[in-house]
Write a protein that holds these residues in place. Structure first.
Motif, mmCIF file in Angstrom:
data_model
loop_
_atom_site.group_PDB
_atom_site.id
_atom_site.type_symbol
_atom_site.label_atom_id
_atom_site.label_comp_id
_atom_site.label_asym_id
_atom_site.label_seq_id
_atom_site.Cartn_x
_atom_site.Cartn_y
_atom_site.Cartn_z
ATOM 1 N N THR A 48 38.911 4.407 61.148
ATOM 2 C CA THR A 48 38.404 3.230 61.843
ATOM 3 C C THR A 48 39.588 2.367 62.209
ATOM 4 O O THR A 48 40.742 2.771 62.111
ATOM 5 N N THR A 49 39.306 1.146 62.627
ATOM 6 C CA THR A 49 40.387 0.242 63.028
ATOM 7 C C THR A 49 41.061 -0.394 61.824
ATOM 8 O O THR A 49 41.713 -1.410 61.964
ATOM 9 N N MET A 80 48.363 -6.587 69.456
ATOM 10 C CA MET A 80 47.680 -6.980 68.221
ATOM 11 C C MET A 80 46.933 -5.800 67.620
ATOM 12 O O MET A 80 46.935 -5.592 66.406
ATOM 13 N N LEU A 81 46.283 -5.007 68.464
ATOM 14 C CA LEU A 81 45.541 -3.850 67.967
ATOM 15 C C LEU A 81 46.502 -2.817 67.381
ATOM 16 O O LEU A 81 46.229 -2.225 66.336
ATOM 17 N N ILE A 82 47.644 -2.607 68.042
ATOM 18 C CA ILE A 82 48.620 -1.646 67.521
ATOM 19 C C ILE A 82 49.188 -2.140 66.194
ATOM 20 O O ILE A 82 49.296 -1.389 65.211
ATOM 21 N N LYS A 115 50.554 -7.195 56.335
ATOM 22 C CA LYS A 115 49.418 -6.600 57.030
ATOM 23 C C LYS A 115 48.732 -7.632 57.926
ATOM 24 O O LYS A 115 48.437 -8.742 57.491
ATOM 25 N N LEU A 116 48.494 -7.258 59.183
ATOM 26 C CA LEU A 116 47.722 -8.081 60.108
ATOM 27 C C LEU A 116 46.244 -7.754 59.904
ATOM 28 O O LEU A 116 45.805 -6.636 60.126
ATOM 29 N N SER A 164 52.979 4.493 65.981
ATOM 30 C CA SER A 164 52.654 5.155 67.250
ATOM 31 C C SER A 164 51.860 4.184 68.136
ATOM 32 O O SER A 164 50.700 3.900 67.864
ATOM 33 N N PRO A 165 52.477 3.631 69.204
ATOM 34 C CA PRO A 165 53.866 3.870 69.621
ATOM 35 C C PRO A 165 54.850 3.107 68.745
ATOM 36 O O PRO A 165 54.443 2.193 68.033
ATOM 37 N N PRO A 166 56.158 3.467 68.787
ATOM 38 C CA PRO A 166 57.156 2.734 67.991
ATOM 39 C C PRO A 166 57.171 1.250 68.346
ATOM 40 O O PRO A 166 56.862 0.862 69.469
ATOM 41 N N ILE A 167 57.531 0.424 67.349
ATOM 42 C CA ILE A 167 57.516 -1.038 67.520
ATOM 43 C C ILE A 167 58.918 -1.572 67.259
ATOM 44 O O ILE A 167 59.553 -1.234 66.262
#
Length: 762
Positions: A411-412, A475-477, A488-489, A549-552
């Motif tokens: 899940t998210t 934000m989602l990534i 943790k966000l 994924s993707p790199p930050i």
């Protein structure tokens, strides 16, 4: 017809039995034995290989001997068990009371001292319960006590004598005495001394008993059985209560981050124990079963519990509803609490109708005003929600959840969109006393959510409309990042003018505060602690660069953006300047350079191109700040000494870089380690990004430095021998051929004056 009726009846009974069996909560692991005699054996305890928790802390493996004619015997470490409780976290074992008998002259006759009278629980999952046990000494005169594994006294008491006519058995010091034991006791070795009084008073010589005892015993059992122990001269066993817990880690906070976290059931909770380190697991309210097993906690059907509901009962997950039938009213939780409703007469209905109409007419104006205000508020919130990308974020969350569920069953990750009302309550309307700090991207508040969890809530600065889509995507990534050294966000709130982000709360402030704030990482902090914090931060950045994924790309690495928890574990935070790694060259050029003076990559400043090597440069400054305890920018001295990087490079060229290090670092760091860390820092702060190492290599080298520093010859006073060179190479590594001899000049180092946060527009 009779045969059919019988068949239907049997089917109904069979269905009831099957339903009852399904509803039974699990006890042991599948395929494992769940009882021994009349004692239930729940996991994490178990009988046989693979049936108990094996985390290198012994105590959960039990033995059951039911081979003989006698009742089955359940043992742990060879001691017989009388009871085992998962809810109370206790097991009850039997120990023999230590007996010593003397003749009339005080000479020793016989006794039973041995392994059956003592117990060693060191390094196991068990401790003696300080609340359920007490030490007892019987007979007079006697001094009964017990010692720990080193022979030091732990607890004891003295029992004296009286004349037989005055003797009463109350265990208050006459013929019997008792004492409490402290917590965290893991070793019991009883001792007894005859006639402890050197003056030989009548209290110690009159009406003595031939046999004396000392033993640890369950308080409740002794209170009810003590009268039968008076004037005994034989051997007997007594029950002893042990507190058990999962003790391979100290607490729930640490355990929940580990792969072998014991609380396996979804509907379970973790609580720290009070007797020693460790934790135990419990099923959540409304559930029962074994929280240590996958899906071990099942819902309690309260409607099947007697005296719970006398009305219409409906079971719900973790709860239930209880209402009176439609034709009745009252309290359905009380027997006969539901009474028939009173019937309105026609006249009463008319009167009631008229009264209600008048009240409604009188309140319509107020209701209309309130409705308009509420409608305006709802529209305003909706407008902000859409403006801040809420619709886009919801679509991306649904899309991500759908694709992740198909690919991995995921899940998210618990990311949540909070309402403004939720965060207002959590921060007491953003009270000033809830402010944790102010940064370049907003203000951070401390908040407490309805489930009592503590979070950090960040009010961000205003966004441009062009940034909205990228903001929601990033934000989602970021919400998918799950690393022990990255904050943790947890979610966001978008129905306000300024978007708010919700992060996990980290209790011990920033690394910058611990270096320069007057406490924490001061001149006495060990080199190992500094290297550990640096290595943990490097591992977090390496994870962002190579595993996300993707790199930050973080874009603003500095000590103020590294938080420390209660154990001084590093956690990287503040992704306000972060960027997702570009997919092609068309995306690499930024129109706005963001960062902080002293940490900003000179190559990024000149090219407006943010890369992973920009984070490496900034991190090199962080490590340099850790080891020197000097600020990255100082305007007190000459111009060439304003930048910490410039000072370090010039000191390196002059061969005096060791003088720049903090006194504690110089006293602990050997020459090999100093050479290695200096070489690593010079590569990190290279003006050419291609010459800088990757964050993964930086993390590995810092970990190797830390392991090397712990070796005897790794200290500042140590000396390497030929036999130790191979170990040095393994821990410190060898220099790569691509490493260069850096020739910095003072003019090559950028000196940026002004505020701490720097922004450059092209």
């Amino acid at each position: 017809m009779a045969t059919m009726a019988t068949t239907v009846h049997l089917l109904i009974v069979l269905h009831s039995l099957v339903a009852a069996a399904v509803a039974q909560p699990p006890v042991a692991r599948p395929g494992c034995r769940g009882t021994c005699g009349d004692i239930t054996v729940p996991y994490p305890f178990g009988i046989g290989a693979g049936c108990y928790r094996d985390d290198d802390i012994p105590g959960f493996q039990l033995e059951c001997d039911d081979s003989g004619p006698s009742p089955p015997r359940l043992t742990v470490f060879g001691y017989r068990l009388a009871a085992l409780s998962m809810e109370d976290g206790e097991i009850t074992t039997y120990l023999s009371a230590r007996r010593s008998c003397y003749n009339s002259m005080g000479g020793f006759v016989d006794g039973n001292g041995g392994s059956t009278t003592d117990m060693n629980l060191s390094g196991t999952a068990h401790l003696f319960s300080s609340t359920e046990n007490q030490l007892v000494a019987l007979g007079c005169p006697t001094l009964g006590y017990f010692v720990d594994e080193y022979g030091f006294y732990v607890s004891g008491c003295v029992s004296v004598c009286q004349q037989s006519s005055e003797h009463t058995f109350s265990c208050t010091g006459v013929g019997c005495c008792q004492s409490a034991i402290p917590s965290e006791v893991n070793f019991f070795y009883p001792q007894q001394s005859n006639n402890p009084n050197p003056n030989n008073s009548v209290a110690f010589t009159n009406d003595t008993t031939p046999c004396h005892y000392v033993f640890l015993v369950e308080t409740q059992w002794f209170d009810s059985e003590s009268v039968y122990l008076n004037d005994r001269n034989d051997d007997f066993e007594v029950p002893v209560v042990l507190d058990w817990a999962v003790r391979n880690v100290d607490n729930c906070s640490t355990a929940s981050q580990m792969a072998d976290f014991a609380c396996r059931s979804v509907q379970s909770e973790c609580l720290d124990v009070v007797n020693g380190p460790g934790y135990r697991c419990y099923c959540s309210a409304g559930y029962e079963g074994n929280p240590y097993l996958d899906n071990g906690c099942i819902d309690i059907d309260e409607c099947q519990v007697e005296d719970t509901c006398y009305g219409d009962c409906a079971n719900t997950p973790g709860n239930y509803t209880c209402q009176c039938p439609p034709e009745k009213s009252g309290d359905p939780t009380v027997k006969d609490g539901c009474k028939p409703k009173d019937k309105f007469t026609s006249t009463l209905r008319v009167v009631t109708g008229v009264g209600v109409g008048v009240i409604l007419l009188g309140s319509m104006c107020c209701g209309t005003c309130l409705a308009l205000q509420k409608s305006n508020l709802i529209r305003t919130k909706k407008k902000f929600f859409e403006h801040n990308g809420g619709v886009i974020l919801q679509q991306q969350m649904r899309s991500y959840s759908s694709s992740s569920s198909t690919a991995r069953g995921a899940t998210t990750g618990g990311f949540k969109i909070f309402s403004a009302q939720d965060l207002n309550k959590a921060t007491n309307n953003f009270a000033a006393d809830r402010i944790l700090g102010r940064g370049g991207h907003g203000i951070v508040y401390k908040g407490v959510l309805p489930d009592s969890s503590v979070v950090a809530i960040k009010k961000s600065k205003m966004m441009e409309e062009a940034e909205t889509k990228e903001f929601t995507r990033e934000m989602l990534i970021l919400s998918q990042i799950n690393h022990r050294n990255i904050v943790k966000l947890l979610g966001c709130c978008l129905e306000v003018e300024v978007p708010m982000l919700v992060y996990e709360y980290v209790s011990n402030g920033t690394l910058h505060h611990y270096i320069h704030g007057g406490k924490g990482l001061d001149a006495h902090t060990s080199l190992d602690t500094r290297l550990r914090i640096g290595a943990e931060s490097a591992e977090a950045l390496a994870y962002m660069h190579t595993s996300a994924s993707p790199p930050i790309l973080h874009g603003d690495i500095k000590t103020a953006n590294i938080l420390l928890d209660g154990n001084l574990t590093a956690k990287v935070t503040d992704f306000g300047a972060s960027k997702l790694a570009p997919n092609d060259e068309a995306e690499v050029i930024a129109t706005l350079v963001q960062g902080t003076c002293g940490y900003l990559d000179p190559e990024y400043l000149m090219t407006c191109k943010l890369t992973d090597k920009s984070d490496v440069y900034s991190f090199g400054v962080v490590v340099l700040e850790l080891l020197t305890r000097k600020k990255v920018l100082s305007f007190d001295g000459p111009e060439q000494n304003r930048s910490l990087v410039s000072r370090f490079v010039m000191a390196m060229k002059a061969g005096r870089h060791d003088e720049l290090m903090d006194d504690k670092v110089r006293s602990e760091m050997g020459p090999e380690a100093l050479e290695e860390v200096t070489h690593l820092l010079m590569r990190c702060v290279s003006m050419n990004g291609e010459e800088r190492p990757g964050m993964k290599e930086v993390a590995e080298r810092l970990q190797g430095l830390r392991r090397y520093q712990r070796l005897p010859w790794g200290q500042a006073s140590g000396r390497d021998s030929e036999q130790e060179e191979e170990e040095n190479k393994r821990l410190l590594g060898t220099r790569r051929q691509g490493d260069v001899d850096y020739k910095f000049k003072p003019r090559d180092v950028l000196h940026i004056e002004g505020a701490s946060a720097y922004t450059y527009s092209s």
